[in-house]
Design a protein around this motif. Structure first.
Motif, PDB file in Angstrom:
ATOM      1  N   ASP A  60      -5.488   2.390 -11.075  1.00 24.84           N
ATOM      2  CA  ASP A  60      -5.932   3.075  -9.851  1.00 24.84           C
ATOM      3  C   ASP A  60      -6.691   2.131  -8.926  1.00 24.84           C
ATOM      4  O   ASP A  60      -6.476   2.136  -7.712  1.00 24.84           O
ATOM      5  N   ASP A  61      -7.587   1.314  -9.490  1.00 26.19           N
ATOM      6  CA  ASP A  61      -8.332   0.366  -8.660  1.00 26.19           C
ATOM      7  C   ASP A  61      -7.407  -0.694  -8.070  1.00 26.19           C
ATOM      8  O   ASP A  61      -7.512  -1.049  -6.901  1.00 26.19           O
ATOM      9  N   ALA A  64      -5.323   0.843  -5.287  1.00 30.27           N
ATOM     10  CA  ALA A  64      -6.065   1.751  -4.400  1.00 30.27           C
ATOM     11  C   ALA A  64      -5.648   1.637  -2.925  1.00 30.27           C
ATOM     12  O   ALA A  64      -5.351   2.645  -2.282  1.00 30.27           O
ATOM     13  N   ILE A  65      -5.623   0.440  -2.402  1.00 32.41           N
ATOM     14  CA  ILE A  65      -5.292   0.270  -0.979  1.00 32.41           C
ATOM     15  C   ILE A  65      -3.828   0.612  -0.721  1.00 32.41           C
ATOM     16  O   ILE A  65      -3.499   1.250   0.270  1.00 32.41           O
ATOM     17  N   THR A  67      -1.891   2.717  -2.227  1.00 32.41           N
ATOM     18  CA  THR A  67      -1.505   4.114  -2.433  1.00 32.41           C
ATOM     19  C   THR A  67      -2.283   5.083  -1.546  1.00 32.41           C
ATOM     20  O   THR A  67      -2.113   6.287  -1.652  1.00 32.41           O
ATOM     21  N   GLN A  68      -3.117   4.556  -0.668  1.00 36.25           N
ATOM     22  CA  GLN A  68      -3.950   5.404   0.195  1.00 36.25           C
ATOM     23  C   GLN A  68      -3.327   5.501   1.590  1.00 36.25           C
ATOM     24  O   GLN A  68      -3.253   4.507   2.299  1.00 36.25           O
ATOM     25  N   GLU A  69      -2.895   6.695   1.962  1.00 36.15           N
ATOM     26  CA  GLU A  69      -2.327   6.879   3.302  1.00 36.15           C
ATOM     27  C   GLU A  69      -3.457   6.950   4.319  1.00 36.15           C
ATOM     28  O   GLU A  69      -4.470   7.592   4.091  1.00 36.15           O
ATOM     29  N   GLU A  70      -3.277   6.267   5.428  1.00 31.56           N
ATOM     30  CA  GLU A  70      -4.284   6.232   6.486  1.00 31.56           C
ATOM     31  C   GLU A  70      -3.736   6.925   7.735  1.00 31.56           C
ATOM     32  O   GLU A  70      -2.528   6.948   7.963  1.00 31.56           O
ATOM     33  N   ARG A  78       3.774   4.753   5.919  1.00 33.88           N
ATOM     34  CA  ARG A  78       3.637   5.962   5.095  1.00 33.88           C
ATOM     35  C   ARG A  78       4.670   5.968   3.972  1.00 33.88           C
ATOM     36  O   ARG A  78       4.376   6.354   2.843  1.00 33.88           O
ATOM     37  N   VAL A  81       3.543   3.591   1.281  1.00 27.97           N
ATOM     38  CA  VAL A  81       2.487   4.216   0.485  1.00 27.97           C
ATOM     39  C   VAL A  81       3.112   5.161  -0.543  1.00 27.97           C
ATOM     40  O   VAL A  81       2.746   5.145  -1.726  1.00 27.97           O
ATOM     41  N   GLN A  85       2.864   4.981  -4.572  1.00 30.29           N
ATOM     42  CA  GLN A  85       2.417   6.135  -5.364  1.00 30.29           C
ATOM     43  C   GLN A  85       3.437   6.428  -6.463  1.00 30.29           C
ATOM     44  O   GLN A  85       3.071   6.715  -7.604  1.00 30.29           O
TER      45      GLN A  85
END
Length: 132
Positions: A60-61, A64-65, A67-70, A78, A81, A85
């Protein structure tokens, strides 16, 4: 490693690159090993110097960047991402005791590995990072 796990990892990681100061693809890895995968054993399996620095982390760490949608992501970002995931999902569904090993300081070899069902192998992905 079973064909099925290798195939799923290949499909999930196809075309993805891990973003750092270099954009490196993922490679599938598989090692026959007994017992626990210690940093010393990993260094031996990957032919690194026995005194190379090893940092342990979680999946997860590590992702992290990625898999994180902004809010500012466009459609392509997207989609990337979502693919990362999915890659994490494939790793978590097929491998137990998942661990990330980062070997080195500036030029880092990263190994995302876990135990295959049945426990006979350590398998997963490797990639390269450059962090200055």
């Amino acid at each position: 490693m079973t064909e099925s796990i290798a195939h799923q990892l290949q499909q999930a990681s196809e075309g993805l690159v891990f973003l750092s100061e270099t954009d490196a693809p993922f490679e599938i890895i598989s090692w026959q090993t007994q017992g626990e995968l210690t940093p010393a054993k990993l260094l031996q399996l990957t032919e690194h110097s026995p005194d190379a620095p090893v940092e342990l982390g979680t999946v997860d760490d590590f992702f992290a960047i990625a898999t994180q949608e902004e809010d500012w992501h466009d459609e392509e970002e997207r989609e990337t991402v979502k693919r990362f995931q999915n890659l994490v999902s494939v790793l978590e569904q097929n491998l137990s005791q998942l661990q990330v090993y980062r070997v080195g300081n500036t030029n880092i070899d990263a190994y995302i590995v876990g135990v295959t069902p049945g426990g006979g192998e350590w398998a997963g992905l490797s990639t390269k990072l450059v962090e200055t």
